[in-house]
Design a protein around this motif. Structure first.
Motif, short mmCIF file in Angstrom:
data_model
loop_
_atom_site.label_atom_id
_atom_site.label_comp_id
_atom_site.label_asym_id
_atom_site.label_seq_id
_atom_site.Cartn_x
_atom_site.Cartn_y
_atom_site.Cartn_z
N ASP A 51 0.64 -1.32 -0.05
CA ASP A 51 0.14 0.06 -0.06
C ASP A 51 0.93 1.48 -0.15
N ASN A 52 0.85 2.01 1.06
CA ASN A 52 1.48 3.27 1.16
C ASN A 52 2.73 3.30 1.94
N SER A 53 3.13 2.01 2.42
CA SER A 53 4.44 1.94 3.09
C SER A 53 5.30 1.15 2.67
N TYR A 54 6.59 1.48 2.92
CA TYR A 54 7.76 0.87 2.55
C TYR A 54 8.58 0.22 3.56
N HIS A 55 8.92 -1.14 3.44
CA HIS A 55 9.47 -1.90 4.34
C HIS A 55 10.75 -2.21 4.38
N PHE A 56 11.68 -2.10 5.46
CA PHE A 56 13.02 -2.13 5.41
C PHE A 56 13.46 -3.00 6.35
N MET A 57 14.57 -3.67 6.19
CA MET A 57 15.35 -4.29 7.20
C MET A 57 16.72 -3.78 7.67
N ASN A 58 16.95 -3.79 8.65
CA ASN A 58 18.25 -3.40 9.40
C ASN A 58 19.32 -4.42 8.98
N THR A 59 20.34 -3.92 8.43
CA THR A 59 21.41 -4.81 7.82
C THR A 59 22.13 -5.64 9.15
N SER A 60 22.40 -4.93 10.24
CA SER A 60 23.27 -5.32 11.22
C SER A 60 22.20 -6.24 12.15
N ASN A 61 21.09 -5.78 12.63
CA ASN A 61 20.21 -6.36 13.71
C ASN A 61 18.90 -7.09 13.06
#
Lengths: 293, 188
Positions: free
Chosen positions: B79-89
């Protein structure tokens, strides 16, 4: 440009019969100031923020017309118009007052402009400057009424005075010719004499050109008692604000007891060079600009 | 959070004012005559971008803004949100369209970006200077048509349209400068 300006300053004062002097760069007892911070030395004392006290001691010893070009040091001052070390021209006249200094200013700047071929005007930052146009003279009161819409003497506010001066008044001063801002409020007297007919102002003036403060002069306070009171009150203020404290300038105060009426002025040479060279910043007119610390 | 004084103020410094992060975009030190020093700052709100001028004096104290940049990998859009993942934790966060801003033109799955966090809250995103993107659609260039210029439009896999040289064809991969949003070269 810098070399020509320095040479022409010396030429002007020699022609006027002034003696060039040299006084110490280090001191144990600088003039107590609320808003000027000296650079302290490991062995005690500090670098001078102005040669004023030493030069007045020479006057007290009988020298009548003296000038000096030297480097002075002020801690923490860094901007387009401020360097923590800069070249100051100071000159003093015994048996004289601020009117004579203002005449000197006109003569000096006209002389310097001729030497560097600026006598028929030039553009500084897009504004036309001309040393031979009529010089204006404003009292602080007149300038505030005109540009800020209030009277700083009757509506005195220590907190906003400088802010209004910098933001509303200064930008208008000194186009196309230099301009004097005179009759500073008594609270801003420092080492200046009170006005003879008006206790709310003092005999201090500033010289502006192209909205830049070039020089600060006054009829010197020669009342040792009054000067001591002012120094003591500044020292108290500094103590309260937790600022470094230096010794009371006793030798200077002693010399005031015999000092005849006199007047003195300090002019920022780097700023003058900056104007004449049409340079936007002091950094452009010194060979090695200081770092932003 | 570090406490700063007026003498610390300079261009580029980041401060917290009324709970929001500000950066000093313009700075001038002034000091009239024998008066006190004035520190004139133009401050820009790092979230909204709005600017204002304020003058400080010696003795004023400030809090530095609690800002931190961390690397995140772009996972997906929903929808209108973008999901990201922290590359260290490996913690996941969600950014709104507003926070992502123009970066949306260059975001592809698995792209690693820096995300600026204010008190742990994401407020901005900075892309690598160059990304590679595939051309999904571009009409063949018309040879000899120099009057119309030497570029033609191409639609990238993110939906972003850029101007490319006439020789670029569909399904080719291009190196794009994210700072200017312009074509750099073809990638084999």
């Amino acid at each position: 440009m810098r070399a020509s300006v320095l040479q022409s300053i010396r030429g002007f004062f020699q022609e006027k019969g002034f003696l060039e002097v040299q006084t110490p760069t280090r001191t144990l007892a600088p003039a107590p100031e609320s808003h000027i911070e000296p650079i302290p030395l490991l062995e005690g004392g500090c670098l001078i923020t102005s040669p004023e006290l030493h030069m007045k001691r020479l006057l007290a010893a009988g020298y009548e017309k003296i000038f000096q070009i030297c480097t002075v040091f002020r801690r923490g001052e860094r901007g387009h118009r401020h360097h923590p070390e800069f070249t100051l021209l100071e000159w003093y006249r015994l048996h004289s007052d601020q009117a004579a200094l203002q005449e000197d200013c006109e003569g000096l700047l006209q002389f310097v402009c001729r030497a560097v071929h600026r006598e028929s005007g030039w553009k500084y930052g897009g504004n036309w400057l001309d040393v031979n146009a009529p010089w204006e003279k404003w009292t602080v009161q007149e300038a505030f009424l005109r540009y800020a819409g209030h009277d700083p003497l009757t509506q005195w506010n220590q907190d906003t005075f400088e802010e209004v001066l910098v933001q509303k008044v200064e930008p208008n001063l000194g186009f196309p010719a230099p301009c004097f801002l005179t009759h500073y409020p008594a609270f801003q007297a420092a080492l200046a004499k009170m006005s003879a007919h008006d206790s709310s102002t003092c005999e201090r003036f500033e010289l502006y050109w192209a909205a830049i403060e070039l020089a600060n002069g006054f009829s010197e306070l020669t009342d040792a008692m009054e000067q001591r009171r002012r120094f003591e009150s500044v020292l108290k203020e500094r103590e309260k604000a937790d600022l470094p404290l230096y010794a009371m300038p006793e030798k200077f105060l002693k010399s005031l007891e015999v000092l005849k009426p006199c007047a003195g002025i300090a002019l920022g040479v780097d700023r003058l060079v900056m104007l004449l060279a049409d340079a936007p910043s002091l950094d452009d007119v010194v060979a090695f600009p200081p770092a932003f610390t | 959070m570090a406490v700063l004084t007026a003498s610390d103020l300079r261009k580029g410094l980041k401060l917290e004012i009324d709970g929001e992060p500000y950066i000093i975009v313009d700075f001038e030190f002034s000091k009239p005559g024998k008066g006190q020093a004035l520190y004139r700052c133009r401050l820009k709100n790092m979230i909204t971008g709005s600017q204002f001028d304020r003058t400080y004096r010696s003795g004023d104290k400030f809090n530095s803004a609690d800002l931190e940049e961390q690397e995140y990998q772009f996972l997906y859009k929903q929808d209108n949100s973008y999901h990201f993942m922290n590359t260290s934790n490996y913690e996941q966060i969600e950014l709104s369209t507003d926070t992502v801003g123009d970066a949306v033109n260059f975001l592809t799955e698995n792209l690693v970006v820096s995300i600026l966090l204010f008190e742990g809250r994401p407020i901005g995103i900075s892309l690598p200077n160059f990304v590679t993107l595939r051309v999904v659609q571009s009409d063949p260039g018309i040879k000899g048509d120099t009057a119309a210029g030497t570029t033609k439009p191409a639609t990238l896999e993110t939906g972003f349209v850029i101007q490319v040289p006439l020789f670029v064809e569909q399904d080719e991969t291009l190196k794009i400068d994210t700072r200017t949003g312009t074509y750099v070269e073809r990638v084999k």
